[in-house]
Design a protein around this motif. Structure first.
Motif, PDB file in Angstrom:
ATOM      1  N   ARG A 102      -7.886  -2.017   3.799  1.00 44.95           N
ATOM      2  CA  ARG A 102      -8.596  -2.025   5.087  1.00 44.95           C
ATOM      3  C   ARG A 102      -7.875  -1.395   6.225  1.00 44.95           C
ATOM      4  O   ARG A 102      -8.388  -0.534   6.939  1.00 44.95           O
ATOM      5  CB  ARG A 102      -8.940  -3.367   5.320  1.00 44.95           C
ATOM      6  CG  ARG A 102     -10.555  -3.484   4.477  1.00 44.95           C
ATOM      7  CD  ARG A 102     -11.325  -4.741   5.342  1.00 44.95           C
ATOM      8  NE  ARG A 102     -12.410  -5.435   4.409  1.00 44.95           N
ATOM      9  CZ  ARG A 102     -12.178  -6.673   3.903  1.00 44.95           C
ATOM     10  NH1 ARG A 102     -10.951  -7.298   4.546  1.00 44.95           N
ATOM     11  NH2 ARG A 102     -12.916  -7.219   3.178  1.00 44.95           N
ATOM     12  N   PRO A 103      -6.565  -2.005   6.306  1.00 40.53           N
ATOM     13  CA  PRO A 103      -5.933  -1.491   7.755  1.00 40.53           C
ATOM     14  C   PRO A 103      -5.740  -0.330   7.881  1.00 40.53           C
ATOM     15  O   PRO A 103      -5.748   0.334   8.977  1.00 40.53           O
ATOM     16  CB  PRO A 103      -4.695  -2.468   7.446  1.00 40.53           C
ATOM     17  CG  PRO A 103      -4.928  -3.429   6.674  1.00 40.53           C
ATOM     18  CD  PRO A 103      -5.913  -3.060   5.683  1.00 40.53           C
ATOM     19  N   CYS A 104      -5.395   0.544   6.625  1.00 36.35           N
ATOM     20  CA  CYS A 104      -5.326   2.105   6.876  1.00 36.35           C
ATOM     21  C   CYS A 104      -6.445   2.855   6.343  1.00 36.35           C
ATOM     22  O   CYS A 104      -6.431   4.139   6.752  1.00 36.35           O
ATOM     23  CB  CYS A 104      -3.887   2.468   6.364  1.00 36.35           C
ATOM     24  SG  CYS A 104      -3.895   2.626   4.365  1.00 36.35           S
ATOM     25  N   GLY A 105      -7.272   2.199   5.724  1.00 39.88           N
ATOM     26  CA  GLY A 105      -8.535   2.972   5.359  1.00 39.88           C
ATOM     27  C   GLY A 105      -8.276   3.692   3.978  1.00 39.88           C
ATOM     28  O   GLY A 105      -9.191   4.438   3.490  1.00 39.88           O
ATOM     29  N   CYS A 149      -9.088   3.900  -6.231  1.00 41.22           N
ATOM     30  CA  CYS A 149      -9.918   2.953  -6.878  1.00 41.22           C
ATOM     31  C   CYS A 149     -10.955   2.807  -5.850  1.00 41.22           C
ATOM     32  O   CYS A 149     -10.636   2.750  -4.749  1.00 41.22           O
ATOM     33  CB  CYS A 149      -9.562   1.638  -7.447  1.00 41.22           C
ATOM     34  SG  CYS A 149      -7.569   1.703  -7.523  1.00 41.22           S
ATOM     35  N   GLY A 150     -12.297   2.508  -5.868  1.00 44.39           N
ATOM     36  CA  GLY A 150     -13.327   1.983  -4.538  1.00 44.39           C
ATOM     37  C   GLY A 150     -14.549   1.474  -4.819  1.00 44.39           C
ATOM     38  O   GLY A 150     -15.025   1.554  -5.640  1.00 44.39           O
ATOM     39  N   CYS A 183       0.867  -1.253  -0.066  1.00 44.53           N
ATOM     40  CA  CYS A 183       0.164  -0.093  -0.055  1.00 44.53           C
ATOM     41  C   CYS A 183       0.884   1.307   0.070  1.00 44.53           C
ATOM     42  O   CYS A 183       1.838   1.322   0.900  1.00 44.53           O
ATOM     43  CB  CYS A 183      -0.825  -0.312   1.417  1.00 44.53           C
ATOM     44  SG  CYS A 183      -1.752   1.427   1.534  1.00 44.53           S
ATOM     45  N   GLY A 184       0.761   2.142  -1.051  1.00 43.96           N
ATOM     46  CA  GLY A 184       1.566   3.180  -1.025  1.00 43.96           C
ATOM     47  C   GLY A 184       1.050   4.295   0.021  1.00 43.96           C
ATOM     48  O   GLY A 184       2.216   5.071   0.315  1.00 43.96           O
ATOM     49  N   THR A 185       0.149   4.277   0.672  1.00 43.16           N
ATOM     50  CA  THR A 185      -0.029   5.255   1.945  1.00 43.16           C
ATOM     51  C   THR A 185       0.634   4.687   3.183  1.00 43.16           C
ATOM     52  O   THR A 185       1.358   5.411   3.885  1.00 43.16           O
ATOM     53  CB  THR A 185      -1.488   5.098   2.224  1.00 43.16           C
ATOM     54  OG1 THR A 185      -2.184   5.648   0.853  1.00 43.16           O
ATOM     55  CG2 THR A 185      -2.105   6.158   3.205  1.00 43.16           C
ATOM     56  N   CYS A 186       0.356   3.286   3.805  1.00 47.40           N
ATOM     57  CA  CYS A 186       0.716   3.024   4.920  1.00 47.40           C
ATOM     58  C   CYS A 186       2.139   1.985   4.778  1.00 47.40           C
ATOM     59  O   CYS A 186       2.775   1.717   5.672  1.00 47.40           O
ATOM     60  CB  CYS A 186      -0.417   2.217   5.544  1.00 47.40           C
ATOM     61  SG  CYS A 186      -0.648   0.420   4.983  1.00 47.40           S
ATOM     62  N   ALA A 195      -5.506  -9.247  -1.985  1.00 46.14           N
ATOM     63  CA  ALA A 195      -6.935  -9.347  -2.011  1.00 46.14           C
ATOM     64  C   ALA A 195      -7.759  -9.234  -0.589  1.00 46.14           C
ATOM     65  O   ALA A 195      -8.691  -8.734  -0.580  1.00 46.14           O
ATOM     66  CB  ALA A 195      -7.496 -10.243  -2.799  1.00 46.14           C
ATOM     67  N   ARG A 196      -7.088 -10.165   0.349  1.00 45.26           N
ATOM     68  CA  ARG A 196      -7.986 -10.426   1.474  1.00 45.26           C
ATOM     69  C   ARG A 196      -8.032  -9.246   2.361  1.00 45.26           C
ATOM     70  O   ARG A 196      -9.003  -9.072   3.196  1.00 45.26           O
ATOM     71  CB  ARG A 196      -7.310 -11.398   2.334  1.00 45.26           C
ATOM     72  CG  ARG A 196      -7.446 -12.631   1.633  1.00 45.26           C
ATOM     73  CD  ARG A 196      -7.077 -13.892   2.764  1.00 45.26           C
ATOM     74  NE  ARG A 196      -7.536 -15.200   2.107  1.00 45.26           N
ATOM     75  CZ  ARG A 196      -6.853 -15.850   1.456  1.00 45.26           C
ATOM     76  NH1 ARG A 196      -5.375 -15.506   1.280  1.00 45.26           N
ATOM     77  NH2 ARG A 196      -7.319 -17.101   0.949  1.00 45.26           N
ATOM     78  N   ASP A 197      -7.196  -8.197   2.160  1.00 45.18           N
ATOM     79  CA  ASP A 197      -7.320  -7.013   3.138  1.00 45.18           C
ATOM     80  C   ASP A 197      -7.658  -5.628   2.468  1.00 45.18           C
ATOM     81  O   ASP A 197      -7.464  -4.631   2.724  1.00 45.18           O
ATOM     82  CB  ASP A 197      -5.957  -6.723   4.032  1.00 45.18           C
ATOM     83  CG  ASP A 197      -4.796  -6.741   3.234  1.00 45.18           C
ATOM     84  OD1 ASP A 197      -4.822  -6.163   2.089  1.00 45.18           O
ATOM     85  OD2 ASP A 197      -3.775  -6.966   3.951  1.00 45.18           O
ATOM     86  N   THR A 198      -8.457  -5.948   1.197  1.00 43.97           N
ATOM     87  CA  THR A 198      -8.970  -4.854   0.712  1.00 43.97           C
ATOM     88  C   THR A 198     -10.466  -4.812   0.395  1.00 43.97           C
ATOM     89  O   THR A 198     -10.928  -5.876   0.494  1.00 43.97           O
ATOM     90  CB  THR A 198      -8.187  -4.626  -0.789  1.00 43.97           C
ATOM     91  OG1 THR A 198      -8.414  -5.809  -1.566  1.00 43.97           O
ATOM     92  CG2 THR A 198      -6.801  -4.472  -0.752  1.00 43.97           C
ATOM     93  N   GLU A 199     -10.939  -3.753   0.177  1.00 41.46           N
ATOM     94  CA  GLU A 199     -12.376  -3.679  -0.033  1.00 41.46           C
ATOM     95  C   GLU A 199     -12.715  -2.934  -1.163  1.00 41.46           C
ATOM     96  O   GLU A 199     -12.007  -1.839  -1.448  1.00 41.46           O
ATOM     97  CB  GLU A 199     -13.365  -3.205   1.040  1.00 41.46           C
ATOM     98  CG  GLU A 199     -14.453  -3.050   0.888  1.00 41.46           C
ATOM     99  CD  GLU A 199     -15.174  -2.385   2.105  1.00 41.46           C
ATOM    100  OE1 GLU A 199     -16.081  -3.267   2.837  1.00 41.46           O
ATOM    101  OE2 GLU A 199     -15.039  -1.322   2.549  1.00 41.46           O
ATOM    102  N   THR A 200     -13.370  -3.442  -2.148  1.00 45.61           N
ATOM    103  CA  THR A 200     -13.580  -2.827  -3.590  1.00 45.61           C
ATOM    104  C   THR A 200     -15.202  -2.480  -3.554  1.00 45.61           C
ATOM    105  O   THR A 200     -15.895  -3.078  -3.377  1.00 45.61           O
ATOM    106  CB  THR A 200     -13.414  -3.985  -4.678  1.00 45.61           C
ATOM    107  OG1 THR A 200     -12.086  -4.176  -4.571  1.00 45.61           O
ATOM    108  CG2 THR A 200     -13.387  -3.100  -6.062  1.00 45.61           C
ATOM    109  N   VAL A 201     -15.340  -1.046  -3.895  1.00 46.39           N
ATOM    110  CA  VAL A 201     -16.682  -0.577  -3.921  1.00 46.39           C
ATOM    111  C   VAL A 201     -16.690   0.029  -5.345  1.00 46.39           C
ATOM    112  O   VAL A 201     -15.808   0.822  -5.867  1.00 46.39           O
ATOM    113  CB  VAL A 201     -16.731   0.611  -2.909  1.00 46.39           C
ATOM    114  CG1 VAL A 201     -18.256   1.157  -3.054  1.00 46.39           C
ATOM    115  CG2 VAL A 201     -16.591  -0.130  -1.524  1.00 46.39           C
TER     116      VAL A 201
END
Ligand SMILES: [Zn+2]
Ligand SMILES: [Zn+2]
Length: 335
Positions: free
Chosen positions: A270-273, A327-328, A126-129, A135-141
């Motif tokens: 998900r971990p960093c939102g 992306c979301g 993750c470029g943020t955290c 795939a398991r720790d992401t959520e796609t909207v």
């Protein structure tokens, strides 16, 4: 490349209209990692016919991926240089390489991270955290208008996702081309990553003919990308790992193409939102990998670079592209 019809496609649909072809991916790969710039350069290093090569180069120029410039020596008519958009595909090429190496039994050259000297073994972070991401720790909207119809197009090209016929050590293996070289296959895998499991749900989601769907699901089961369980089709670890390729592809697509409002995806870590900013990081030093800073080792003495099965000399250079971007949406990736 179907320019006009693509305007109503989502960004991902527009990206796949360009990249969903084995020859296109190979042409870009050679340009990105071997600095191939001329018609003869591709013709001599890929088992591609001149007419197919000419047509793909024309498509890539039309799509803003390559730009033709007159060649200095006067013998070659053009050099084809990567545009910023074309160079931006580098992470995708690395992600495919990395997935094939790990999951498709690909005996291919190791990527060396020059900064640390280690085998890069790239992983998605993750470029943020900065932490590893799957795939398991992401959520796609999905956006309200994000549908698979926004991806689908009647294919103009014949399926080229076949052979093991290949190529040198850089040649793509059938597993990844099974997914990326065929539009319906790409969509089936995307739907699976978005949580679709049942045959009827795939059918409803994709609007695909049952015979086509049956065929694609069967191929994925044969290749160990999906497994059948109690009437469901579930992603295997191998299938889930392809998320890295998809994440990079989605990110590039949404950076590069304007699309109808609401047709995009937002992938959240998900971990960093934070909205997904995919970065490929080095397994040894954990720093982000950049195109200028990686290389493949030279082939052993006595082997011809580029011949079947031999490691190839690949010196990467060029523009570094940060991976900014979103992306979301609202479906968890829990297989
Ligand atoms: Zn994060
Ligand atoms: Zn490193």
């Amino acid at each position: 490349m179907e320019v006009d019809p693509n305007r109503r496609l989502s960004a991902i649909g527009q990206a796949l209209a360009i990249l969903g072809d084995r020859w296109v991916l190979l042409i870009l790969q050679r340009a990105l990692v071997r600095e191939v710039r001329t018609f003869a350069g591709w013709r001599d290093t890929l088992p591609i016919s001149e007419s197919v090569l000419a047509s793909r180069l024309k498509d890539l120029v039309g799509a803003g991926m390559l730009t033709p410039v007159p060649h200095r020596d006067g013998r070659t008519r053009h050099e084809y240089r990567l545009t910023a958009r074309g160079s931006g595909v580098w992470p995708l090429i690395v992600a495919i390489h990395s997935w094939e190496r790990e999951w498709a039994g690909r005996d291919c050259p190791t990527l060396i991270h020059e900064s640390c000297g280690g085998e890069a073994g790239p992983y998605l972070a993750c470029g943020t955290c900065g932490t590893p991401m799957s795939a398991r720790d992401t959520e796609t909207v999905r956006g309200p208008h994000a549908t698979f119809a926004g991806i689908g197009l009647p294919r103009r090209r014949r399926r080229t996702a076949r052979p093991d016929d290949d190529l040198d050590a850089l040649g793509y293996r059938p597993d990844s081309m099974e997914i990326l070289g065929d539009r319906w296959s790409t969509m089936v895998l995307a739907a699976a990553l978005l949580g679709t499991r049942r045959f009827v749900a795939f059918q409803a989601e994709l609007g695909v003919a049952p015979s086509v769907l049956t065929d694609r699901l069967r191929r994925f089961v044969e290749r160990g990308v999906l497994r059948q369980a109690a009437g469901d089709y579930r992603l295997t670890e191998k299938g889930l790992a392809f998320f890295e390729v998809c994440a990079v592809l989605v990110h590039w697509a949404q950076e590069e193409f304007t699309a109808p409002p609401g047709s995009g995806l937002v992938i959240t870590h998900r971990p960093c939102g934070a909205a997904l900013t995919p970065v490929l990081a080095c397994a040894v030093c954990d720093r982000p990998l950049h195109r200028r800073d990686v290389r493949f080792p030279p082939p052993p003495l006595g082997t011809a670079a580029g011949s079947a099965g031999s490691p190839a000399v690949l010196v990467s250079s060029g523009r570094t592209r940060a991976f900014p971007s979103p992306c979301g949406s609202r479906r968890a990736h829990d297989p």
